[in-house]
Every structure is written in C-alpha cells, then in structure tokens.
Scaffold this motif. Structure first.
Motif, PDB file in Angstrom:
ATOM      1  N   TYR A 128     -13.365   0.447  -4.563  1.00  0.00           N
ATOM      2  CA  TYR A 128     -14.544   0.301  -3.695  1.00  0.00           C
ATOM      3  C   TYR A 128     -15.620   1.351  -3.941  1.00  0.00           C
ATOM      4  O   TYR A 128     -16.803   1.083  -3.716  1.00  0.00           O
ATOM      5  N   SER A 138      -4.997  -1.554   1.900  1.00  0.00           N
ATOM      6  CA  SER A 138      -3.945  -0.552   1.711  1.00  0.00           C
ATOM      7  C   SER A 138      -4.421   0.893   1.852  1.00  0.00           C
ATOM      8  O   SER A 138      -3.649   1.754   2.260  1.00  0.00           O
ATOM      9  N   SER A 139      -5.674   1.194   1.566  1.00  0.00           N
ATOM     10  CA  SER A 139      -6.154   2.571   1.772  1.00  0.00           C
ATOM     11  C   SER A 139      -6.203   2.936   3.248  1.00  0.00           C
ATOM     12  O   SER A 139      -6.290   4.107   3.603  1.00  0.00           O
ATOM     13  N   ILE A 169     -11.114  -3.563   2.551  1.00  0.00           N
ATOM     14  CA  ILE A 169     -10.124  -2.527   2.301  1.00  0.00           C
ATOM     15  C   ILE A 169      -8.896  -2.658   3.192  1.00  0.00           C
ATOM     16  O   ILE A 169      -9.005  -2.685   4.424  1.00  0.00           O
ATOM     17  N   SER A 205      -9.361  -1.501  -2.124  1.00  0.00           N
ATOM     18  CA  SER A 205      -8.894  -0.110  -2.069  1.00  0.00           C
ATOM     19  C   SER A 205      -9.031   0.625  -3.407  1.00  0.00           C
ATOM     20  O   SER A 205      -9.455   1.771  -3.445  1.00  0.00           O
ATOM     21  N   GLY A 206      -8.678  -0.057  -4.499  1.00  0.00           N
ATOM     22  CA  GLY A 206      -8.643   0.625  -5.787  1.00  0.00           C
ATOM     23  C   GLY A 206      -9.995   0.824  -6.449  1.00  0.00           C
ATOM     24  O   GLY A 206     -10.120   1.630  -7.389  1.00  0.00           O
ATOM     25  N   VAL A 264     -12.686   6.570   4.964  1.00  0.00           N
ATOM     26  CA  VAL A 264     -13.407   5.499   4.239  1.00  0.00           C
ATOM     27  C   VAL A 264     -14.858   5.440   4.719  1.00  0.00           C
ATOM     28  O   VAL A 264     -15.795   5.394   3.908  1.00  0.00           O
ATOM     29  N   ASN A 323      -7.648   7.434   8.297  1.00  0.00           N
ATOM     30  CA  ASN A 323      -7.998   6.722   7.062  1.00  0.00           C
ATOM     31  C   ASN A 323      -9.329   5.985   7.203  1.00  0.00           C
ATOM     32  O   ASN A 323     -10.139   5.964   6.272  1.00  0.00           O
ATOM     33  N   SER A 374       0.639   0.779   1.740  1.00  0.00           N
ATOM     34  CA  SER A 374       0.834  -0.396   0.904  1.00  0.00           C
ATOM     35  C   SER A 374       1.654  -1.465   1.619  1.00  0.00           C
ATOM     36  O   SER A 374       2.522  -1.162   2.436  1.00  0.00           O
TER      37      SER A 374
END
Ligand SMILES: *Cc1c(COP(=O)(O)O)cnc(C)c1O
Length: 222
Positions: A200, A215-216, A213, A197-198, A10, A6, A220
C-alpha cells in the motif's frame, strides 16, 4: 500490537495523501471488527456476500460496507439494500444486475471497475481496452441506479517492487485518461482502489485513493 495501534499506524502513513483506509475484515468475527470501529474505522471491506450480510446485521449502522471480492450476479440482491461501494465489478452483466437491484431498493450504488493489471492468470477483471469499450457503450447510459466511481486493481504477488510500482502506475495512467475522456450522469471517476498490506505504501505514492488493508491491521489470516 493491538488492532487500534495498527490502525493508528496505517492512518499515520496515509497522512498527507488522499488515500482513505478500507479495513479488510474478512474471516474475522464481529467482536474483532468492533475493535477497529472503536479505533475510528468506518469503511470495512469484505470479499464474500455470505460473510458481509451477517456482519452488517449486527454491527453499527454508520459503517460503510465495501464489497471487494468477486461477486456473482445472483447474490447482488442480498447486499443491494445497504452496500456502499462494490470494488469488483468485472462484467457488464454484473453492472446491469447491480443497477436492477439498486432500483428495486430506490437507491444508487457506487461501483468500481476491476482492471486486470497483474501478470498472473486470473478469470476476473477487465482489460484496459474492455474498460474503454464499456465506458463508451450506449447501454451504460441506461443504467441510472449505478455510478461508476473509478477503478480497482491488484498488483502481481511478487518481491519485485519495481514491477508492482509499474503495474499501479499503469492503472493510474488509465484512470487519468478515462477521467479526461468520459463524463456522464452515471460516470464520476474519482476513486482509484489499489494497495493491500504488502504494497500500500507504493500504491499511495502512485495515487491510490482507497487502500484495502487486512493483515497489517488484524494479523495474518489462517
Ligand atoms: C484480502 C484482500 C485484501 C487485503 O489483503 P491483506 O494482504 O490482508 O491486506 C485486499 N483486497 C482484496 C480484494 C482482498 O481480497
């Protein structure tokens, strides 16, 4: 997906931008943070002092710890010896206390002014006018153990991405205006902390330099 995968994904999305990743590790135990550390992460963000201090104590010393949540003046002393940046400065009184505690520790602490950009009700954050007033004030000049490095903002929690973009854009415009207007030994406006996360990817397009960041990367929180 693993924490390492992850983080890689990112970081790939940040390539070609100026944005750096702040891994928001609140609620996760040190073992999980170590997975992020081993994947190369060195900037971690926590929103509670009670959680930040014990993690600092057990984790590697080359981590830069950022405080991203609301900070009460009476807790500044616990993080002043080591915190690398405070994103959530929302009053002059808090800035004075950070300065006082930084001085006791013979160091300088980098701070961001949190600006209220969302259309939700919240107690925290300055208005644009208040930020201008603060940077203008003579009292600010006497705080030699802090440095105002920029602004932080959180967009409205909404599916309306045009609104989110507009809120980030207005923060960026305020930032550019301040940058062109204010310079002092303790004002060095280089950081714009926006994007979670939602949202960025939008934040990065609008000029974010620090994305926060959680949860990404970790999944969660419960
Ligand atoms: C929790 C938190 C984040 C990260 O939120 P995610 O949606 O999990 O990425 C970012 N900024 C602040 C201030 C937070 O409290």
């Amino acid at each position: 997906m693993s924490v390492a995968a992850n983080i890689k994904s990112v970081n790939n999305q940040l390539l070609g931008s100026v944005a750096r990743l702040v891994v928001v590790s609140k609620t996760y135990p040190p073992e999980v943070l170590m997975q992020a550390y081993e994947a190369g992460a060195r900037i971690f963000g926590e929103n509670r002092v009670q959680e930040l201090v014990p993690k600092y104590e057990v984790l590697p010393k080359d981590i830069q710890w950022h405080l991203i949540g609301h900070l009460q003046s009476n807790k500044v002393k616990y993080i002043a010896p080591f915190v690398s940046m405070i994103h959530s400065v929302d009053s002059f009184k808090l800035l004075e206390e950070i300065d006082r505690q930084a001085k006791r520790n013979s160091r300088r602490i980098d701070c961001l002014l949190q600006v209220h950009i969302a259309d939700e009700e919240t107690k925290f954050g300055f208005s644009s006018d208040e930020v201008v007033e603060l940077l203008h004030s003579e009292q600010l000049g006497s705080l030699e153990n802090i440095c105002v490095k920029g602004l932080m903002g959180m967009a409205t929690f909404t599916q309306d991405l045009a609104q989110v973009r507009q809120e980030f854009r207005s923060l960026r415009q305020l930032f550019e205006h301040l940058k062109a207007t204010y310079s002092a030994p303790n004002i060095d406006l280089v950081e714009l902390s926006m994007g979670m996360s939602g949202d960025y990817l939008i934040a990065v397009e609008e000029g974010s330099t620090l994305v926060r960041i959680g949860s990404s990367i970790f999944g969660s929180r419960h």
